[in-house]
Design a protein around this motif. Structure first.
Motif, mmCIF file in Angstrom:
data_model
loop_
_atom_site.group_PDB
_atom_site.id
_atom_site.type_symbol
_atom_site.label_atom_id
_atom_site.label_comp_id
_atom_site.label_asym_id
_atom_site.label_seq_id
_atom_site.Cartn_x
_atom_site.Cartn_y
_atom_site.Cartn_z
ATOM 1 N N TYR A 85 44.125 44.534 49.597
ATOM 2 C CA TYR A 85 43.261 45.063 48.541
ATOM 3 C C TYR A 85 43.708 46.466 48.115
ATOM 4 C CZ TYR A 85 39.294 47.009 46.117
ATOM 5 O OH TYR A 85 38.519 47.611 45.177
ATOM 6 N N ASP A 87 42.309 49.625 45.367
ATOM 7 C CA ASP A 87 41.211 50.011 44.467
ATOM 8 C C ASP A 87 41.704 50.601 43.145
ATOM 9 O OD1 ASP A 87 42.171 52.447 45.252
ATOM 10 O OD2 ASP A 87 40.360 53.061 46.330
ATOM 11 N N ASP A 111 36.444 41.436 45.921
ATOM 12 C CA ASP A 111 36.917 41.515 44.537
ATOM 13 C C ASP A 111 38.092 40.553 44.307
ATOM 14 O OD1 ASP A 111 36.664 42.839 41.963
ATOM 15 O OD2 ASP A 111 38.639 43.689 42.390
ATOM 16 N N ASN A 112 39.009 40.471 45.276
ATOM 17 C CA ASN A 112 40.112 39.495 45.172
ATOM 18 C C ASN A 112 39.558 38.074 45.154
ATOM 19 O OD1 ASN A 112 41.892 41.639 45.344
ATOM 20 N ND2 ASN A 112 42.393 41.311 47.508
ATOM 21 N N ARG A 114 36.599 37.072 44.084
ATOM 22 C CA ARG A 114 35.959 36.802 42.785
ATOM 23 C C ARG A 114 37.027 36.492 41.730
ATOM 24 N NH1 ARG A 114 35.538 39.886 38.539
ATOM 25 N NH2 ARG A 114 36.081 41.811 39.634
ATOM 26 N N ARG A 115 38.077 37.316 41.685
ATOM 27 C CA ARG A 115 39.146 37.091 40.704
ATOM 28 C C ARG A 115 39.812 35.721 40.908
ATOM 29 N NH1 ARG A 115 40.739 42.055 38.270
ATOM 30 N NH2 ARG A 115 39.641 43.775 39.261
#
Ligand SMILES: [Zn+2]
Length: 404
Positions: A85, A87, A111-112, A114-115
């Motif tokens: 990850y 930011d 976040d990864n 979700r993408r």
């Protein structure tokens, strides 16, 4: 079991995830079920499972109306590093970030996840992570406490350190230790090569690869072997690897051996395209770019020959850091290598489902399968780019996880 489901639902509710009604009907204008196209289709979902697929009918009044779209099965990315990850903070780079505690990494890596879901990928095989972060993410997603693709994970990859002298028994022991720690798969680095380096130097011997594969297979776990160079691919296949990752200049005998054994090759062509595009983010030197481009050309050339030879190919993005969200661009390379869009989609559905020992649960839209559906705006079987750019809605395990 009922208690477990009740707890899982409570955890999902507490985490703010949508809890879907038990029975749902979704109506699609078109549907590719993993083998054939159907029109005007009602898919009935009970909990997390598809219970019926009926074509040629109008949707009932309470159906979720997806008549504008074409459904395809939730896709499978066979090669990620989802806990890598970054930011994007100005003045920093993806490589060489300050150390984070594993729990912080797991939280940020959502976040990864979700993408990844936004590309229509609902299942990943994650091939290398540190600090047990992949085990934690896999378990949180399975609990319904973290939105993300279902994960099959390898933990820390096995590799030869600097000054390593060949030692098959020690590596067999490492494979057993990974599995006992919680790895679904064993990941092995049989060569150098990563990021801006396309160094093809082999780092583990045939005997070492064989010792690892035999140890893992004895415990009923599978092995993925990384090799940038041809000799490592050849030895990996003959050692009994279940899948081989990367590779160029692969000889026809090795392809024939892959066909005979059913080895899946995951060439990961697109990840070097990503490194070329993201060169400034990473701060790669200009000299690194021509070898990356050369590797892409050779990688594509071998993929075209593999496909012609009948090798099973798998879609693996090798996504790290900012590549999440581009997980399915490999499909366009596969079409360049000679596949039809349907053949390319098989590399992300039926072929990986079988490799993951889930051919009765993943990779198809059919009764008894997980309710993983992707709504595509466009014509996925005519233009695979519509799969890459046209994802509008995603359901995983019967729950809507993406809506655009
Ligand atoms: Zn990788």
């Amino acid at each position: 079991m009922r208690l477990f489901l009740a707890i899982a639902a409570a955890v999902a509710a507490a985490a703010g995830l949508p809890v879907q009604p038990a029975r749902t009907v979704v109506h699609f204008g078109h549907l590719w079920d993993g083998g054939k196209m159907l029109d005007e289709v009602n898919i009935t979902i009970d909990g997390d499972t598809i219970t019926s697929v009926a074509a040629g009918a109008k949707g009932p009044s309470d159906a979720v109306d997806m008549s504008r779209y074409t459904a395809i099965p939730g896709l499978i990315d066979l090669h990620t590093h989802i806990t890598y990850y970054w930011d994007r903070k100005p003045g920093t780079r993806p490589l060489g970030q300050p150390r984070r505690r594993p729990a912080v990494t797991v939280f940020l890596a959502q976040d990864n996840a979700r993408r990844t879901l936004e590309t229509g990928v609902t299942t990943i095989r994650d091939l290398g992570a540190s600090g047990d972060t992949d085990y934690a993410m896999r378990d949180l997603v399975a609990l319904g406490a973290m939105p993300g693709p279902r994960m099959f994970v390898a933990g820390q990859g096995i590799s030869a350190g600097r000054g390593w002298t060949p030692n098959p028994p020690a590596l067999a022991k490492q494979a057993e230790d990974r599995i006992n720690a919680g790895s679904d798969w064993v990941k092995v680095y049989a060569s150098r090569g990563s990021f801006d380096s396309v160094d093809t130097t082999q780092t583990l011997t045939f005997d070492e690869l064989k010792a690892i594969v035999d140890a893992a297979h004895a415990l009923n776990h599978k092995v993925a072997i990384h090799s940038y160079g041809a000799s490592g691919v050849r030895d990996a296949v003959r050692a009994g690897a279940d899948s081989v990752e990367h590779g160029v200049e692969i000889d026809d005998d090795t392809f024939a051996e892959m066909v005979k054994r059913g080895t899946v090759w995951v060439p990961t062509i697109d990840h070097n395209r990503y490194y070329v595009d993201a060169r400034d983010e990473y701060g790669f030197k200009p000299e690194a770019i021509p070898p990356l481009e050369e590797y892409i050309r050779k990688n594509l050339e071998s993929t075209a020959r593999a496909f012609k030879a009948g090798v099973k190919l798998g879609m693996g993005s090798d996504a790290v850091y900012t590549m999440f969200g581009q997980n399915t661009r490999e499909l366009e390379w596969f079409v360049k290598a000679g596949m039809t869009p349907a053949q390319a989609l098989a590399t992300a559905t039926t072929i990986p489902a079988e490799l993951l020992d889930r051919k009765d649960r993943l990779g198809r839209i059919a009764p008894g399968f997980a309710a993983d559906l992707v709504a595509i705006d466009g014509h996925p079987l005519e233009n695979v780019h519509d799969v890459v750019a046209g994802v509008r809605w995603v359901m995983k395990d019967g729950k809507m996880v993406v809506q655009r």
